[in-house]
Enzyme design. Structure first.
Site, PDB file in Angstrom:
ATOM      1  N   THR A  70       0.834  -1.129   0.044  1.00 47.36           N
ATOM      2  CA  THR A  70      -0.089   0.032  -0.041  1.00 47.36           C
ATOM      3  C   THR A  70       0.881   1.144   0.043  1.00 47.36           C
ATOM      4  O   THR A  70       0.693   2.249  -0.750  1.00 47.36           O
ATOM      5  CB  THR A  70      -0.916  -0.080   1.293  1.00 47.36           C
ATOM      6  OG1 THR A  70      -1.746  -1.064   1.000  1.00 47.36           O
ATOM      7  CG2 THR A  70      -1.828   1.210   1.379  1.00 47.36           C
ATOM      8  N   ASN A 151      -5.688  -9.588  -7.886  1.00 50.92           N
ATOM      9  CA  ASN A 151      -5.914 -10.520  -6.851  1.00 50.92           C
ATOM     10  C   ASN A 151      -7.088 -11.046  -6.594  1.00 50.92           C
ATOM     11  O   ASN A 151      -7.062 -12.388  -6.212  1.00 50.92           O
ATOM     12  CB  ASN A 151      -5.595  -9.424  -5.402  1.00 50.92           C
ATOM     13  CG  ASN A 151      -6.505  -8.094  -5.302  1.00 50.92           C
ATOM     14  OD1 ASN A 151      -6.306  -7.620  -6.204  1.00 50.92           O
ATOM     15  ND2 ASN A 151      -7.170  -8.094  -4.412  1.00 50.92           N
ATOM     16  N   SER A 199       4.939  -6.774  -2.103  1.00 53.74           N
ATOM     17  CA  SER A 199       4.694  -6.730  -0.686  1.00 53.74           C
ATOM     18  C   SER A 199       5.241  -8.114  -0.106  1.00 53.74           C
ATOM     19  O   SER A 199       4.993  -9.139  -0.596  1.00 53.74           O
ATOM     20  CB  SER A 199       3.219  -6.663  -0.398  1.00 53.74           C
ATOM     21  OG  SER A 199       2.530  -6.887   0.756  1.00 53.74           O
ATOM     22  N   GLY A 200       5.979  -7.984   1.148  1.00 49.02           N
ATOM     23  CA  GLY A 200       6.663  -9.042   1.528  1.00 49.02           C
ATOM     24  C   GLY A 200       5.834 -10.496   1.911  1.00 49.02           C
ATOM     25  O   GLY A 200       5.895 -11.574   1.673  1.00 49.02           O
ATOM     26  N   HIS A 201       4.843  -9.917   2.422  1.00 51.91           N
ATOM     27  CA  HIS A 201       3.703 -11.112   3.249  1.00 51.91           C
ATOM     28  C   HIS A 201       2.886 -11.864   1.907  1.00 51.91           C
ATOM     29  O   HIS A 201       2.548 -12.863   2.179  1.00 51.91           O
ATOM     30  CB  HIS A 201       2.756 -10.436   4.110  1.00 51.91           C
ATOM     31  CG  HIS A 201       1.647  -9.449   3.651  1.00 51.91           C
ATOM     32  ND1 HIS A 201       0.258 -10.196   3.402  1.00 51.91           N
ATOM     33  CD2 HIS A 201       1.629  -8.324   3.288  1.00 51.91           C
ATOM     34  CE1 HIS A 201      -0.336  -9.271   3.232  1.00 51.91           C
ATOM     35  NE2 HIS A 201       0.213  -8.034   3.031  1.00 51.91           N
ATOM     36  N   THR A 237      13.004   4.836  10.388  1.00 50.52           N
ATOM     37  CA  THR A 237      14.154   3.936  10.695  1.00 50.52           C
ATOM     38  C   THR A 237      13.945   2.660  10.120  1.00 50.52           C
ATOM     39  O   THR A 237      12.894   2.241  10.374  1.00 50.52           O
ATOM     40  CB  THR A 237      14.545   3.684  12.354  1.00 50.52           C
ATOM     41  OG1 THR A 237      14.849   5.308  12.850  1.00 50.52           O
ATOM     42  CG2 THR A 237      15.445   2.695  12.727  1.00 50.52           C
ATOM     43  N   CYS A 326      -8.762  -8.174   1.226  1.00 54.57           N
ATOM     44  CA  CYS A 326      -8.789  -6.608   1.778  1.00 54.57           C
ATOM     45  C   CYS A 326     -10.103  -6.042   1.607  1.00 54.57           C
ATOM     46  O   CYS A 326     -10.063  -4.716   2.031  1.00 54.57           O
ATOM     47  CB  CYS A 326      -7.846  -5.849   0.703  1.00 54.57           C
ATOM     48  SG  CYS A 326      -6.216  -6.517   0.483  1.00 54.57           S
TER      49      CYS A 326
HETATM   50  N1  PLP Z   1      -1.859  -4.688  -4.303  1.00 56.22           N
HETATM   51  C1  PLP Z   1      -2.656  -5.879  -4.384  1.00 56.22           C
HETATM   52  C2  PLP Z   1      -2.814  -6.423  -5.872  1.00 56.22           C
HETATM   53  C3  PLP Z   1      -2.926  -6.611  -3.266  1.00 56.22           C
HETATM   54  O1  PLP Z   1      -3.365  -7.717  -3.432  1.00 56.22           O
HETATM   55  C4  PLP Z   1      -2.473  -6.019  -1.997  1.00 56.22           C
HETATM   56  C5  PLP Z   1      -3.026  -6.817  -0.910  1.00 56.22           C
HETATM   57  O2  PLP Z   1      -3.693  -7.462  -0.668  1.00 56.22           O
HETATM   58  C6  PLP Z   1      -1.917  -4.719  -1.946  1.00 56.22           C
HETATM   59  C7  PLP Z   1      -1.885  -4.223  -3.134  1.00 56.22           C
HETATM   60  C8  PLP Z   1      -1.682  -4.173  -0.733  1.00 56.22           C
HETATM   61  O3  PLP Z   1      -0.453  -4.877  -0.186  1.00 56.22           O
HETATM   62  P1  PLP Z   1      -0.271  -4.675   1.491  1.00 56.22           P
HETATM   63  O4  PLP Z   1      -1.284  -5.547   1.996  1.00 56.22           O
HETATM   64  O5  PLP Z   1       1.203  -5.165   1.549  1.00 56.22           O
HETATM   65  O6  PLP Z   1      -0.356  -3.189   1.848  1.00 56.22           O
END
Ligand code: PLP
Length: 391
Positions: A70, A151, A199-201, A237, A326
């Site tokens: 994000t 997604n 995004s790492g996760h 940091t 999300c």
């Molecule tokens: N963009 C896409 C296509 C995503 O699927 C997501 C999270 O589901 C994000 C951005 C946001 O990533 P983060 O959860 O690391 O903020």
């Protein structure tokens, strides 16, 4: 439990945990400190940057660490808009109707500031057409932003095509590649993307760390201000243990990309084969598996509610998702599904299955069989309730 909700988040790999733990317990210095503990941290920061750059085939100094996808999307879009305004570039941005809120949000914000934003439609399978991008580009267009893979519906866009077009027209091109890392090769020497978010996760690092790639000489200006870390673009940091973790996750993703992709594709086939047996089920997103995120299958079953399916599956120990994680908590049918031309009623019955390298073929077969049983049972109960409902 069988976890098939990897587009929402992934399990942190043991190798990643092993790499990051010493940076909490032993070497916890601030990378900006000049003493030994600080220098240790600085070294780890530099090494992690290199590993991420290797995954993306770009230079180390084009990689900036952030806290999540994000933040990376916001820094790129709003940062480039600031640069465009400061340099008298046009205030027109082109994006699509199926972007994640972390791209759609900054676009709406820019619209409120007076920018013209074009939200391109997508076809029934979720593809944006390059012709549409070209048609809507004007001399005022200074930013194009299209996600690499969606997604919710798994559709993979023609990013090289759009990136090359933007380069020819000297337009800044951003892509949200959050769903792509570890699944599709990203070669930034070959594809002229201006900026990109990860995004790492989503690829087996912990939550709380993201990547912002910005091509050299493609200026963006900061949108947050602080101590100057990350070349002043993402100050604060550095979360060193998370950064070490994303570096290790990137290294593993690069080493295992081809093998992971094959495995996930086979899993998609298993899901598709089983679910095709369910009468009335409609797959959403790209129909060709090679044009989808590997391991990602999405569908709707008109007449059923996604949430009921998810809850039934959960009771049996299966984790899948309805629409996008999300968006959970928001009852509105997904705007992505509506952009495909589905009605509100149809969009309510959506399910997403997303696998990762942690899953086995056996698990996928079991999960697919279980889903088929749940869907058929729910359909029967809805059909038998129908006369009462009408009465
Ligand atoms: N963009 C896409 C296509 C995503 O699927 C997501 C999270 O589901 C994000 C951005 C946001 O990533 P983060 O959860 O690391 O903020």
């Amino acid at each position: 439990m069988i976890y098939l909700d990897n587009s929402a988040t992934t399990q942190v790999r043991q190798e990643v945990i092993d790499a990051m733990l010493p940076y909490m317990s032993r070497s916890w210095g601030n990378p900006s400190s000049i003493h030994a503990l600080g220098r240790d941290s600085k070294e780890a920061l530099v090494a992690a940057r290199s590993k991420v750059a290797a995954l993306l085939n770009c230079d180390d100094d084009e990689i900036y660490f952030s806290s999540c996808g994000t933040l990376s999307n916001n820094c790129a879009l709003l940062g480039r808009a600031r640069f465009a305004e400061a340099n008298d570039r046009g205030r027109h941005l082109i994006t699509t109707r199926i972007e994640h809120p972390s791209v759609a949000g900054p676009c709406q914000y820019l619209e409120n500031l007076g920018w013209k934003v074009t939200y391109l439609p997508v076809n029934r399978e979720g593809f944006v057409s390059l012709k549409d991008v070209e048609k809507h580009t004007t001399s005022e267009t200074s930013i194009i932003s299209t996600m690499w893979a969606n997604n919710e519906i798994g559709t993979v866009q023609d990013i090289p095509g759009i990136a090359n077009f933007a380069k020819e027209r000297n337009i800044f091109f951003h892509t949200d590649a959050v769903q792509v890392a570890g699944k599709i090769a990203i070669d930034l020497k070959a594809v002229p993307i201006s900026s990109l978010a990860l995004s790492g996760h989503k690829f087996h690092a912990p939550k709380g760390v993201g990547i912002l790639y910005v091509r050299k000489l493609q200026n963006i200006m900061p949108i947050i201000f602080g101590g100057g870390q990350e070349m002043g673009l993402v100050p604060g940091t550095e979360g060193l243990s998370n950064i070490v973790a994303i570096g290790r996750a990137a290294e593993l993703a690069q080493a295992e990309l081809a093998q992971n992709r094959e495995k996930l594709l086979s899993m998609s086939k298993i899901f598709k084969q089983h679910l095709s047996q369910v009468d009335g089920l409609i797959f959403t997103g790209a129909s060709l598996l090679t044009q989808r995120l590997p391991g990602h299958i999405s569908f709707i079953l008109p007449g059923l509610e996604g949430e009921s399916i998810v809850m039934r599956a959960d009771l049996k120990g299966l984790c899948v998702s309805s629409g996008s994680a999300c968006h959970q908590g928001i009852i509105e049918p997904s705007s992505v599904l509506k952009a495909l031309g589905l009605s509100n009623e149809q969009a309510k019955g959506s399910i997403r299955i997303s696998a990762s390298s942690f899953n086995t073929m056996d698990e996928c077969t079991k999960a697919a069989e279980l889903l088929v049983t749940i869907l058929n049972t729910l359909k029967r109960s809805v059909n038998s309730e129908a006369p009462t409902a009408i009465a």
